[in-house]
Design a protein around this motif. Structure first.
Motif, PDB file in Angstrom:
ATOM      1  N   SER A  74       0.835  -1.190   0.000  1.00 16.91           N
ATOM      2  CA  SER A  74       0.000   0.000   0.000  1.00 16.91           C
ATOM      3  C   SER A  74       0.879   1.252   0.000  1.00 16.91           C
ATOM      4  CB  SER A  74      -0.897  -0.008   1.238  1.00 16.91           C
ATOM      5  OG  SER A  74      -1.693   1.135   1.289  1.00 16.91           O
ATOM      6  N   THR A  75       0.438   2.291  -0.699  1.00 15.36           N
ATOM      7  CA  THR A  75       1.133   3.576  -0.714  1.00 15.36           C
ATOM      8  C   THR A  75       0.139   4.673  -1.056  1.00 15.36           C
ATOM      9  OG1 THR A  75       3.079   4.761  -1.554  1.00 15.36           O
ATOM     10  CG2 THR A  75       1.820   3.473  -3.153  1.00 15.36           C
ATOM     11  N   GLU A  76       0.539   5.911  -0.848  1.00 14.16           N
ATOM     12  CA  GLU A  76      -0.248   7.062  -1.287  1.00 14.16           C
ATOM     13  C   GLU A  76       0.588   7.854  -2.281  1.00 14.16           C
ATOM     14  OE1 GLU A  76      -1.875   9.458   1.845  1.00 14.16           O
ATOM     15  OE2 GLU A  76      -2.940   7.754   2.724  1.00 14.16           O
ATOM     16  N   LYS A  77      -0.053   8.280  -3.349  1.00  7.71           N
ATOM     17  CA  LYS A  77       0.627   9.030  -4.408  1.00  7.71           C
ATOM     18  C   LYS A  77      -0.105  10.332  -4.694  1.00  7.71           C
ATOM     19  CE  LYS A  77       3.940   6.228  -5.336  1.00  7.71           C
ATOM     20  NZ  LYS A  77       5.293   6.608  -5.017  1.00  7.71           N
ATOM     21  N   ASP A  78       0.656  11.330  -5.123  1.00  6.44           N
ATOM     22  CA  ASP A  78       0.079  12.604  -5.539  1.00  6.44           C
ATOM     23  C   ASP A  78      -0.348  12.499  -6.992  1.00  6.44           C
ATOM     24  OD1 ASP A  78       0.544  13.816  -3.071  1.00  6.44           O
ATOM     25  OD2 ASP A  78       2.562  14.421  -3.641  1.00  6.44           O
ATOM     26  N   GLY A  79      -1.631  12.550  -7.245  1.00  7.58           N
ATOM     27  CA  GLY A  79      -2.164  12.532  -8.601  1.00  7.58           C
ATOM     28  C   GLY A  79      -2.429  11.129  -9.130  1.00  7.58           C
ATOM     29  N   LEU A  80      -3.394  11.062 -10.039  1.00  6.76           N
ATOM     30  CA  LEU A  80      -3.783   9.778 -10.625  1.00  6.76           C
ATOM     31  C   LEU A  80      -2.703   9.216 -11.541  1.00  6.76           C
ATOM     32  CD1 LEU A  80      -5.983   7.666 -10.757  1.00  6.76           C
ATOM     33  CD2 LEU A  80      -7.031   8.953 -12.622  1.00  6.76           C
ATOM     34  N   TYR A  81      -1.967  10.081 -12.239  1.00  8.86           N
ATOM     35  CA  TYR A  81      -0.908   9.594 -13.122  1.00  8.86           C
ATOM     36  C   TYR A  81       0.142   8.815 -12.330  1.00  8.86           C
ATOM     37  CZ  TYR A  81       2.977   9.453 -16.368  1.00  8.86           C
ATOM     38  OH  TYR A  81       4.003   9.015 -17.158  1.00  8.86           O
ATOM     39  N   ASN A  82       0.607   9.372 -11.209  1.00  7.09           N
ATOM     40  CA  ASN A  82       1.606   8.697 -10.382  1.00  7.09           C
ATOM     41  C   ASN A  82       1.040   7.409  -9.784  1.00  7.09           C
ATOM     42  OD1 ASN A  82       3.556  10.674 -10.827  1.00  7.09           O
ATOM     43  ND2 ASN A  82       2.820  11.909  -9.127  1.00  7.09           N
ATOM     44  N   ALA A  83      -0.235   7.425  -9.418  1.00  7.88           N
ATOM     45  CA  ALA A  83      -0.875   6.224  -8.873  1.00  7.88           C
ATOM     46  C   ALA A  83      -0.959   5.119  -9.930  1.00  7.88           C
ATOM     47  CB  ALA A  83      -2.266   6.567  -8.348  1.00  7.88           C
ATOM     48  N   MET A  84      -1.347   5.481 -11.146  1.00  5.63           N
ATOM     49  CA  MET A  84      -1.444   4.489 -12.225  1.00  5.63           C
ATOM     50  C   MET A  84      -0.069   3.946 -12.587  1.00  5.63           C
ATOM     51  SD  MET A  84      -4.559   3.883 -13.004  1.00  5.63           S
ATOM     52  CE  MET A  84      -4.147   2.863 -14.393  1.00  5.63           C
ATOM     53  N   ASP A  85       0.947   4.784 -12.521  1.00  8.20           N
ATOM     54  CA  ASP A  85       2.308   4.361 -12.831  1.00  8.20           C
ATOM     55  C   ASP A  85       2.770   3.271 -11.866  1.00  8.20           C
ATOM     56  OD1 ASP A  85       4.688   4.555 -14.377  1.00  8.20           O
ATOM     57  OD2 ASP A  85       5.588   5.840 -12.839  1.00  8.20           O
ATOM     58  N   ILE A  86       2.648   3.504 -10.562  1.00  8.23           N
ATOM     59  CA  ILE A  86       3.088   2.499  -9.588  1.00  8.23           C
ATOM     60  C   ILE A  86       2.160   1.289  -9.611  1.00  8.23           C
ATOM     61  CG2 ILE A  86       1.870   3.395  -7.541  1.00  8.23           C
ATOM     62  CD1 ILE A  86       5.447   2.025  -7.586  1.00  8.23           C
ATOM     63  N   ALA A  87       0.882   1.507  -9.871  1.00 11.61           N
ATOM     64  CA  ALA A  87      -0.077   0.395  -9.942  1.00 11.61           C
ATOM     65  C   ALA A  87       0.292  -0.583 -11.048  1.00 11.61           C
ATOM     66  CB  ALA A  87      -1.490   0.930 -10.155  1.00 11.61           C
ATOM     67  N   SER A  88       0.638  -0.056 -12.211  1.00 12.80           N
ATOM     68  CA  SER A  88       0.976  -0.945 -13.332  1.00 12.80           C
ATOM     69  C   SER A  88       2.271  -1.701 -13.059  1.00 12.80           C
ATOM     70  CB  SER A  88       1.073  -0.160 -14.641  1.00 12.80           C
ATOM     71  OG  SER A  88       2.155   0.736 -14.620  1.00 12.80           O
ATOM     72  N   ILE A  89       3.231  -1.056 -12.412  1.00 11.67           N
ATOM     73  CA  ILE A  89       4.494  -1.722 -12.070  1.00 11.67           C
ATOM     74  C   ILE A  89       4.243  -2.839 -11.052  1.00 11.67           C
ATOM     75  CG2 ILE A  89       6.724  -1.410 -10.918  1.00 11.67           C
ATOM     76  CD1 ILE A  89       6.732   1.458 -12.178  1.00 11.67           C
ATOM     77  N   TRP A  90       3.539  -2.515  -9.969  1.00 12.06           N
ATOM     78  CA  TRP A  90       3.266  -3.512  -8.924  1.00 12.06           C
ATOM     79  C   TRP A  90       2.495  -4.710  -9.471  1.00 12.06           C
ATOM     80  CZ3 TRP A  90       1.326  -0.595  -3.934  1.00 12.06           C
ATOM     81  CH2 TRP A  90       2.411   0.027  -3.326  1.00 12.06           C
ATOM     82  N   LEU A  91       1.454  -4.427 -10.265  1.00 14.26           N
ATOM     83  CA  LEU A  91       0.622  -5.521 -10.762  1.00 14.26           C
ATOM     84  C   LEU A  91       1.404  -6.406 -11.726  1.00 14.26           C
ATOM     85  CD1 LEU A  91      -2.156  -6.786 -10.590  1.00 14.26           C
ATOM     86  CD2 LEU A  91      -2.879  -5.313 -12.476  1.00 14.26           C
ATOM     87  N   GLU A  92       2.165  -5.806 -12.614  1.00 16.56           N
ATOM     88  CA  GLU A  92       2.965  -6.591 -13.565  1.00 16.56           C
ATOM     89  C   GLU A  92       3.962  -7.479 -12.837  1.00 16.56           C
ATOM     90  OE1 GLU A  92       3.969  -8.185 -17.095  1.00 16.56           O
ATOM     91  OE2 GLU A  92       2.351  -6.762 -16.787  1.00 16.56           O
ATOM     92  N   ARG A  93       4.671  -6.909 -11.866  1.00 17.81           N
ATOM     93  CA  ARG A  93       5.648  -7.686 -11.100  1.00 17.81           C
ATOM     94  C   ARG A  93       4.997  -8.812 -10.309  1.00 17.81           C
ATOM     95  NH1 ARG A  93       9.609  -2.952  -8.673  1.00 17.81           N
ATOM     96  NH2 ARG A  93      10.637  -2.460 -10.649  1.00 17.81           N
ATOM     97  N   ALA A  94       3.859  -8.526  -9.690  1.00 17.96           N
ATOM     98  CA  ALA A  94       3.173  -9.541  -8.867  1.00 17.96           C
ATOM     99  C   ALA A  94       2.674 -10.697  -9.727  1.00 17.96           C
ATOM    100  CB  ALA A  94       1.999  -8.908  -8.119  1.00 17.96           C
ATOM    101  N   LEU A  95       2.159 -10.373 -10.907  1.00 18.34           N
ATOM    102  CA  LEU A  95       1.608 -11.424 -11.757  1.00 18.34           C
ATOM    103  C   LEU A  95       2.663 -12.217 -12.515  1.00 18.34           C
ATOM    104  CD1 LEU A  95      -1.499  -9.526 -13.166  1.00 18.34           C
ATOM    105  CD2 LEU A  95      -1.461 -11.323 -11.415  1.00 18.34           C
ATOM    106  N   THR A  96       3.881 -11.677 -12.620  1.00 20.16           N
ATOM    107  CA  THR A  96       4.931 -12.408 -13.343  1.00 20.16           C
ATOM    108  C   THR A  96       5.957 -13.063 -12.412  1.00 20.16           C
ATOM    109  OG1 THR A  96       6.222 -10.376 -13.624  1.00 20.16           O
ATOM    110  CG2 THR A  96       4.750 -10.997 -15.411  1.00 20.16           C
ATOM    111  N   GLN A  97       5.817 -12.865 -11.094  1.00 13.95           N
ATOM    112  CA  GLN A  97       6.792 -13.491 -10.182  1.00 13.95           C
ATOM    113  C   GLN A  97       6.593 -15.000 -10.177  1.00 13.95           C
ATOM    114  OE1 GLN A  97       6.168 -11.809  -6.343  1.00 13.95           O
ATOM    115  NE2 GLN A  97       4.354 -13.000  -5.907  1.00 13.95           N
ATOM    116  N   LYS A  98       7.663 -15.701  -9.950  1.00 14.87           N
ATOM    117  CA  LYS A  98       7.661 -17.176  -9.978  1.00 14.87           C
ATOM    118  C   LYS A  98       7.256 -17.740  -8.641  1.00 14.87           C
ATOM    119  CE  LYS A  98       9.625 -17.449 -14.088  1.00 14.87           C
ATOM    120  NZ  LYS A  98       9.196 -17.938 -15.252  1.00 14.87           N
TER     121      LYS A  98
END
Length: 98
Positions: A74-98
């Motif tokens: 969990s984190t807090e970000k300033d603005g939707l752009y920054n939130a979407m940026d970290i969201a896409s990174i976290w989700l991609e990493r979580a779904l591709t981890q072994k």
């Protein structure tokens, strides 16, 4: 006109986005993880409401886990752009981890 229920109306980087009031869900419930973003603060720009602070949570989708235990990160970000940026990174990493 026919509607294909297998397609999401809105996507970001190939993953579905769904909004309910001030909450945005990113990802698919059929996968192991999903992102929940909650708009905590917003400002008005003319007639448009713009998110200024957003809470981002990486969550497990398992229905047998309590709501508190579903949150992985969990984190807090300033603005939707920054939130979407970290969201896409976290989700991609979580779904591709072994």
């Amino acid at each position: 006109m026919t509607t294909n229920n297998n397609q999401w109306p809105l996507t970001y980087k190939g993953r579905p986005l769904m909004r309910k009031d001030d909450t945005i869900y990113y990802g698919s419930m059929t996968e192991k993880y999903i992102i929940m973003m909650k708009v905590l603060e917003s400002t008005k720009n003319k007639d448009l409401s713009v998110a200024t602070k957003v809470r981002v949570e990486l969550q497990l989708t398992d229905p047998d886990i309590s709501a508190r235990d579903k949150v992985v990160k969990s984190t807090e970000k300033d603005g939707l752009y920054n939130a979407m940026d970290i969201a896409s990174i976290w989700l991609e990493r979580a779904l591709t981890q072994k």
